[in-house]
Design a protein around this motif. Structure first.
Motif, PDB file in Angstrom:
ATOM      1  N   ASN A   1       0.802  -1.222   0.000  1.00 19.84           N
ATOM      2  CA  ASN A   1       0.000   0.000   0.000  1.00 19.84           C
ATOM      3  C   ASN A   1       0.838   1.277   0.000  1.00 19.84           C
ATOM      4  OD1 ASN A   1      -2.573   1.067  -0.253  1.00 19.84           O
ATOM      5  ND2 ASN A   1      -2.829   1.331   1.935  1.00 19.84           N
ATOM      6  N   MET A   2       2.041   1.209  -0.555  1.00 22.42           N
ATOM      7  CA  MET A   2       2.936   2.362  -0.607  1.00 22.42           C
ATOM      8  C   MET A   2       2.980   2.994  -2.001  1.00 22.42           C
ATOM      9  SD  MET A   2       4.049   2.636   2.493  1.00 22.42           S
ATOM     10  CE  MET A   2       5.438   3.721   2.324  1.00 22.42           C
ATOM     11  N   GLN A   3       2.181   2.464  -2.933  1.00 25.65           N
ATOM     12  CA  GLN A   3       2.146   2.961  -4.309  1.00 25.65           C
ATOM     13  C   GLN A   3       3.498   2.809  -5.009  1.00 25.65           C
ATOM     14  OE1 GLN A   3      -0.736   4.384  -6.064  1.00 25.65           O
ATOM     15  NE2 GLN A   3      -1.570   3.128  -4.430  1.00 25.65           N
ATOM     16  N   ALA A   4       4.293   1.829  -4.580  1.00 23.74           N
ATOM     17  CA  ALA A   4       5.599   1.576  -5.178  1.00 23.74           C
ATOM     18  C   ALA A   4       5.470   0.497  -6.250  1.00 23.74           C
ATOM     19  CB  ALA A   4       6.609   1.218  -4.093  1.00 23.74           C
ATOM     20  N   THR A   5       6.369  -0.455  -6.299  1.00 24.81           N
ATOM     21  CA  THR A   5       6.364  -1.480  -7.336  1.00 24.81           C
ATOM     22  C   THR A   5       5.039  -2.236  -7.361  1.00 24.81           C
ATOM     23  OG1 THR A   5       8.746  -1.735  -7.059  1.00 24.81           O
ATOM     24  CG2 THR A   5       7.607  -3.485  -8.239  1.00 24.81           C
ATOM     25  N   CYS A   6       4.512  -2.411  -8.549  1.00 25.93           N
ATOM     26  CA  CYS A   6       3.230  -3.092  -8.760  1.00 25.93           C
ATOM     27  C   CYS A   6       3.244  -4.487  -8.132  1.00 25.93           C
ATOM     28  CB  CYS A   6       2.973  -3.192 -10.261  1.00 25.93           C
ATOM     29  SG  CYS A   6       1.538  -4.178 -10.709  1.00 25.93           S
ATOM     30  N   GLY A   7       2.184  -4.814  -7.408  1.00 26.07           N
ATOM     31  CA  GLY A   7       2.060  -6.114  -6.762  1.00 26.07           C
ATOM     32  C   GLY A   7       2.063  -7.268  -7.748  1.00 26.07           C
ATOM     33  N   ALA A   8       1.469  -7.078  -8.913  1.00 18.68           N
ATOM     34  CA  ALA A   8       1.463  -8.138  -9.923  1.00 18.68           C
ATOM     35  C   ALA A   8       2.888  -8.452 -10.370  1.00 18.68           C
ATOM     36  CB  ALA A   8       0.602  -7.727 -11.116  1.00 18.68           C
TER      37      ALA A   8
ATOM     38  N   ILE B   1       6.167   0.682 -13.928  1.00 21.48           N
ATOM     39  CA  ILE B   1       6.233  -0.461 -13.020  1.00 21.48           C
ATOM     40  C   ILE B   1       5.730  -0.123 -11.614  1.00 21.48           C
ATOM     41  CG2 ILE B   1       8.079  -1.628 -14.284  1.00 21.48           C
ATOM     42  CD1 ILE B   1       9.994  -0.699 -12.010  1.00 21.48           C
ATOM     43  N   THR B   2       5.514   1.158 -11.327  1.00 22.86           N
ATOM     44  CA  THR B   2       5.009   1.500  -9.996  1.00 22.86           C
ATOM     45  C   THR B   2       3.499   1.647 -10.031  1.00 22.86           C
ATOM     46  OG1 THR B   2       5.242   3.893 -10.271  1.00 22.86           O
ATOM     47  CG2 THR B   2       7.149   2.699  -9.365  1.00 22.86           C
ATOM     48  N   CYS B   3       2.886   1.243  -8.951  1.00 25.20           N
ATOM     49  CA  CYS B   3       1.436   1.327  -8.830  1.00 25.20           C
ATOM     50  C   CYS B   3       0.975   2.776  -9.025  1.00 25.20           C
ATOM     51  CB  CYS B   3       1.021   0.778  -7.472  1.00 25.20           C
ATOM     52  SG  CYS B   3      -0.747   0.633  -7.234  1.00 25.20           S
ATOM     53  N   ARG B   4       1.694   3.694  -8.428  1.00 29.89           N
ATOM     54  CA  ARG B   4       1.345   5.113  -8.531  1.00 29.89           C
ATOM     55  C   ARG B   4       1.237   5.539  -9.997  1.00 29.89           C
ATOM     56  NH1 ARG B   4       5.489   6.902  -6.131  1.00 29.89           N
ATOM     57  NH2 ARG B   4       4.574   7.060  -4.081  1.00 29.89           N
ATOM     58  N   ASP B   5       2.225   5.162 -10.797  1.00 29.30           N
ATOM     59  CA  ASP B   5       2.229   5.547 -12.211  1.00 29.30           C
ATOM     60  C   ASP B   5       1.216   4.752 -13.028  1.00 29.30           C
ATOM     61  OD1 ASP B   5       4.242   7.391 -11.665  1.00 29.30           O
ATOM     62  OD2 ASP B   5       5.847   6.003 -12.241  1.00 29.30           O
ATOM     63  N   LEU B   6       1.067   3.484 -12.714  1.00 29.44           N
ATOM     64  CA  LEU B   6       0.125   2.641 -13.454  1.00 29.44           C
ATOM     65  C   LEU B   6      -1.321   3.087 -13.248  1.00 29.44           C
ATOM     66  CD1 LEU B   6       1.881  -0.716 -12.661  1.00 29.44           C
ATOM     67  CD2 LEU B   6       1.610   0.248 -14.960  1.00 29.44           C
ATOM     68  N   LYS B   7      -1.611   3.577 -12.042  1.00 27.79           N
ATOM     69  CA  LYS B   7      -2.975   3.998 -11.721  1.00 27.79           C
ATOM     70  C   LYS B   7      -3.237   5.468 -12.028  1.00 27.79           C
ATOM     71  CE  LYS B   7      -4.054   0.564  -8.244  1.00 27.79           C
ATOM     72  NZ  LYS B   7      -4.504   0.347  -6.869  1.00 27.79           N
ATOM     73  N   ALA B   8      -2.204   6.176 -12.471  1.00 33.48           N
ATOM     74  CA  ALA B   8      -2.375   7.593 -12.805  1.00 33.48           C
ATOM     75  C   ALA B   8      -3.391   7.731 -13.934  1.00 33.48           C
ATOM     76  CB  ALA B   8      -1.044   8.209 -13.215  1.00 33.48           C
ATOM     77  N   VAL B   9      -4.356   8.583 -13.728  1.00 40.69           N
ATOM     78  CA  VAL B   9      -5.434   8.757 -14.696  1.00 40.69           C
ATOM     79  C   VAL B   9      -5.085   9.863 -15.680  1.00 40.69           C
ATOM     80  CG1 VAL B   9      -7.867   9.365 -14.990  1.00 40.69           C
ATOM     81  CG2 VAL B   9      -7.157   7.949 -13.056  1.00 40.69           C
ATOM     82  N   THR B  10      -5.106   9.492 -16.946  1.00 32.08           N
ATOM     83  CA  THR B  10      -4.964  10.456 -18.039  1.00 32.08           C
ATOM     84  C   THR B  10      -6.033  10.120 -19.058  1.00 32.08           C
ATOM     85  OG1 THR B  10      -3.329   9.029 -19.127  1.00 32.08           O
ATOM     86  CG2 THR B  10      -2.467  10.801 -17.744  1.00 32.08           C
ATOM     87  N   ASP B  11      -6.609  11.117 -19.627  1.00 31.14           N
ATOM     88  CA  ASP B  11      -7.699  10.921 -20.597  1.00 31.14           C
ATOM     89  C   ASP B  11      -8.833  10.091 -20.007  1.00 31.14           C
ATOM     90  OD1 ASP B  11      -6.272  12.356 -22.549  1.00 31.14           O
ATOM     91  OD2 ASP B  11      -5.234  10.532 -23.208  1.00 31.14           O
ATOM     92  N   GLY B  12      -9.060  10.232 -18.698  1.00 33.87           N
ATOM     93  CA  GLY B  12     -10.182   9.581 -18.046  1.00 33.87           C
ATOM     94  C   GLY B  12      -9.998   8.123 -17.686  1.00 33.87           C
TER      95      GLY B  12
END
Length: 130
Positions: free
Chosen positions: A53-60, A95-106
């Protein structure tokens, strides 16, 4: 079970709400290890939402690395996980959760379901499961 079926199983598990991203990947690939699915689910329980839950490396991605470590018995694992990481970054855009979940274009860069699917598929390709 072929690689695509494993990937879809992982996505279904993630979508069930009973598995986090790491658990979905590790349990779908548990037969690659000497451990049972329930053990893999327990081991990977703390690696959701970007490394606990630190928004670091993706859990997958972490889940795929865990399986790689068990499969290689720790010999050459760094090389394998680097290959998995590079392919994951190429497929998902980060590769980070923070970046993967970043919303762009909705929409997020790469939704969790796609991260889970890609982690399983990439692990399989790197480890020669296809």
């Amino acid at each position: 079970m072929n690689l695509n079926e494993r990937a879809e199983m992982a996505v279904q598990r993630k979508n069930s709400g009973k598995y986090n991203c790491a658990q979905a990947v590790t349990t779908a690939l548990a037969d690659q290890t000497g451990l049972q699915e329930e053990q893999m689910k327990q081991i990977s329980a703390g690696f959701c939402a970007g490394m606990g839950n630190m928004q670091a490396t993706c859990g997958a991605l972490i889940g795929a690395g865990m399986i790689a470590g068990l499969k290689t018995e720790g010999k050459g694992t760094l090389k394998v996980t680097r290959q998995i990481q590079e392919a994951f970054r190429e497929a998902c855009g980060a590769i980070t959760c923070r970046d993967l979940k970043a919303v762009t274009d909705g929409k997020p860069l790469c939704p969790c379901e796609e991260c889970v699917r890609n982690a399983v598929l990439i692990y399989g390709r790197v480890m020669g499961l296809e």
